[in-house]
Design an enzyme around this catalytic site. Sequence first.
Site, PDB file in Angstrom:
ATOM      1  N   HIS A   1     -22.392  15.633  22.028  1.00  0.00           N
ATOM      2  CA  HIS A   1     -22.322  14.372  22.779  1.00  0.00           C
ATOM      3  C   HIS A   1     -21.789  13.274  21.886  1.00  0.00           C
ATOM      4  CE1 HIS A   1     -26.265  15.017  20.999  1.00  0.00           C
ATOM      5  NE2 HIS A   1     -26.274  13.724  20.726  1.00  0.00           N
ATOM      6  N   PHE A   2     -21.167  12.301  22.508  1.00  0.00           N
ATOM      7  CA  PHE A   2     -20.765  11.067  21.825  1.00  0.00           C
ATOM      8  C   PHE A   2     -21.722   9.966  22.258  1.00  0.00           C
ATOM      9  CE2 PHE A   2     -16.681  11.366  19.590  1.00  0.00           C
ATOM     10  CZ  PHE A   2     -16.271  12.633  19.949  1.00  0.00           C
ATOM     11  N   HIS A   3     -22.135   9.156  21.280  1.00  0.00           N
ATOM     12  CA  HIS A   3     -22.916   7.949  21.563  1.00  0.00           C
ATOM     13  C   HIS A   3     -21.954   6.776  21.713  1.00  0.00           C
ATOM     14  CE1 HIS A   3     -26.897   9.570  20.139  1.00  0.00           C
ATOM     15  NE2 HIS A   3     -26.106  10.372  19.465  1.00  0.00           N
TER      16      HIS A   3
ATOM     17  N   ASP B   1     -28.591   6.654  27.603  1.00  0.00           N
ATOM     18  CA  ASP B   1     -29.504   7.226  26.612  1.00  0.00           C
ATOM     19  C   ASP B   1     -30.921   6.737  26.929  1.00  0.00           C
ATOM     20  OD1 ASP B   1     -29.073   8.212  23.315  1.00  0.00           O
ATOM     21  OD2 ASP B   1     -31.032   7.573  24.073  1.00  0.00           O
TER      22      ASP B   1
ATOM     23  N   GLN C   1     -28.378  15.302  14.203  1.00  0.00           N
ATOM     24  CA  GLN C   1     -28.290  15.734  15.607  1.00  0.00           C
ATOM     25  C   GLN C   1     -29.639  16.266  16.060  1.00  0.00           C
ATOM     26  OE1 GLN C   1     -25.311  18.780  16.390  1.00  0.00           O
ATOM     27  NE2 GLN C   1     -25.653  18.709  18.607  1.00  0.00           N
TER      28      GLN C   1
HETATM   29  P1  5GP Z   1     -28.479  13.114  18.709  1.00  0.00           P
HETATM   30  O1  5GP Z   1     -29.624  12.874  17.767  1.00  0.00           O
HETATM   31  O2  5GP Z   1     -28.475  14.571  19.105  1.00  0.00           O
HETATM   32  O3  5GP Z   1     -27.163  12.641  18.200  1.00  0.00           O
HETATM   33  O4  5GP Z   1     -28.764  12.227  19.986  1.00  0.00           O
HETATM   34  C1  5GP Z   1     -29.535  12.637  21.065  1.00  0.00           C
HETATM   35  C2  5GP Z   1     -29.729  11.424  21.938  1.00  0.00           C
HETATM   36  O5  5GP Z   1     -30.298  11.851  23.148  1.00  0.00           O
HETATM   37  C3  5GP Z   1     -30.681  10.369  21.347  1.00  0.00           C
HETATM   38  O6  5GP Z   1     -30.017   9.120  21.263  1.00  0.00           O
HETATM   39  C4  5GP Z   1     -31.840  10.344  22.329  1.00  0.00           C
HETATM   40  O7  5GP Z   1     -32.361   9.046  22.520  1.00  0.00           O
HETATM   41  C5  5GP Z   1     -31.232  10.906  23.586  1.00  0.00           C
HETATM   42  N1  5GP Z   1     -32.169  11.625  24.443  1.00  0.00           N
HETATM   43  C6  5GP Z   1     -33.123  12.503  24.047  1.00  0.00           C
HETATM   44  N2  5GP Z   1     -33.763  13.013  25.119  1.00  0.00           N
HETATM   45  C7  5GP Z   1     -33.188  12.431  26.215  1.00  0.00           C
HETATM   46  C8  5GP Z   1     -33.424  12.573  27.616  1.00  0.00           C
HETATM   47  O8  5GP Z   1     -34.297  13.326  28.070  1.00  0.00           O
HETATM   48  N3  5GP Z   1     -32.635  11.852  28.441  1.00  0.00           N
HETATM   49  C9  5GP Z   1     -31.657  11.014  27.983  1.00  0.00           C
HETATM   50  N4  5GP Z   1     -30.937  10.341  28.895  1.00  0.00           N
HETATM   51  N5  5GP Z   1     -31.431  10.840  26.660  1.00  0.00           N
HETATM   52  C10 5GP Z   1     -32.181  11.557  25.784  1.00  0.00           C
END
Ligand code: 5GP
Length: 140
Positions: free
Chosen positions: A102-104, A33, A96
């Site tokens: 995706h899974f964190h 991330d 999101q």
């Molecule tokens: P969500 O909010 O959709 O559950 O999580 C999206 C995740 O993607 C966040 O933890 C954020 O830090 C990560 N993220 C956003 N943009 C990028 C990117 O360009 N590259 C990577 N590797 N992670 C990203």
Amino acid sequence: MAYDGHNIFAKILRREVPFFAVYEDDATLAFMDAMPQADGHVLVIPKEPAETLFDLSDEAAKALITTVKLVALAAKTAMQAPGLMVMQLNGEAAGQTVSHIHFHIIPRFPNVPLRGHAQVPAATDTLKTFAGQIRNVLQA
Ligand code: 5GP
């Protein structure tokens, strides 16, 4: 809702933007991330285009959770973390921010609060180092 192929994870899958991979197979990809909530924060995504868990086929869901389990144990081991959080958000209302499921995978340590969600970019060298450590565990 129709899948939007312009999201950043779709671009990662097409190798259009840089990322630090930790694991890949026919159905899934795991990478660091870029704005981690803890050291060793990894994301696991399916290659199947799906916005949320509810859009994903059962076959892709099985492959995804198998990779989550594999990479979570590797991240926990590599980071020497006593605990590990697995998080998965569906829809804006749930927080999101990237519209490809995706899974964190988030290693946890006692008395270390989580950093903000998708807020502070990590140094490239740091991401590279942690990715290497997690890959080493997976390859051991
Ligand atoms: P969500 O909010 O959709 O559950 O999580 C999206 C995740 O993607 C966040 O933890 C954020 O830090 C990560 N993220 C956003 N943009 C990028 C990117 O360009 N590259 C990577 N590797 N992670 C990203």
